[in-house]
Design a protein around this motif. Structure first.
Motif, short mmCIF file in Angstrom:
data_model
loop_
_atom_site.label_atom_id
_atom_site.label_comp_id
_atom_site.label_asym_id
_atom_site.label_seq_id
_atom_site.Cartn_x
_atom_site.Cartn_y
_atom_site.Cartn_z
N UNK A 211 19.41 -16.73 -21.42
CA UNK A 211 20.45 -17.71 -21.73
C UNK A 211 20.74 -18.66 -20.57
N UNK A 212 20.13 -18.43 -19.40
CA UNK A 212 20.35 -19.27 -18.22
C UNK A 212 19.23 -20.29 -18.06
N UNK A 213 19.59 -21.43 -17.48
CA UNK A 213 18.60 -22.47 -17.21
C UNK A 213 17.69 -22.03 -16.07
N UNK A 214 16.42 -22.40 -16.17
CA UNK A 214 15.45 -22.11 -15.12
C UNK A 214 15.37 -23.33 -14.21
N UNK A 215 15.48 -23.11 -12.89
CA UNK A 215 15.38 -24.22 -11.94
C UNK A 215 13.97 -24.80 -11.94
N UNK A 216 13.89 -26.08 -11.63
CA UNK A 216 12.58 -26.69 -11.43
C UNK A 216 11.98 -26.10 -10.16
#
Length: 68
Positions: A42-47
Motif C-alpha cells: 500500500x506504500x509508494x515505492x521511491x524512484x
C-alpha cells in the motif's frame, strides 16, 4: 543435470554481489523494490534517485556536522 548447479552458482553470485555492494555502501534498489511490494504493497515505492539519496543521507547523516 547441470541446470541445478548453474542455478546455485548464479544465486551465489547474486548474494556475493549484494554483500559486496553493502560492504562498500552501495544500496540494492532491486531488493528494496521487492521488499516494498511484498511487505508494504500500500506504500509508494521511491524512484532509484530518491532511494539513492535517502540511503546516502542515512549513511552520511545528510551532511549535518560534516566538514566536506
Amino acid at each position: 543435470m547441470f541446470s541445478g548447479l548453474s542455478d546455485d552458482v548464479r544465486n551465489d553470485g547474486r548474494y556475493l554481489g549484494q554483500a559486496m555492494r553493502l560492504m562498500v555502501g552501495l544500496p540494492d534498489y532491486d531488493t528494496y523494490v521487492s521488499h516494498m511490494k511484498r511487505s508494504h504493497p500500500d506504500c509508494a515505492v521511491m524512484s532509484y534517485e530518491e532511494f539513492f539519496r535517502e540511503r546516502q543521507a542515512a549513511r552520511y547523516g545528510g551532511g549535518v556536522g560534516k566538514c566536506c
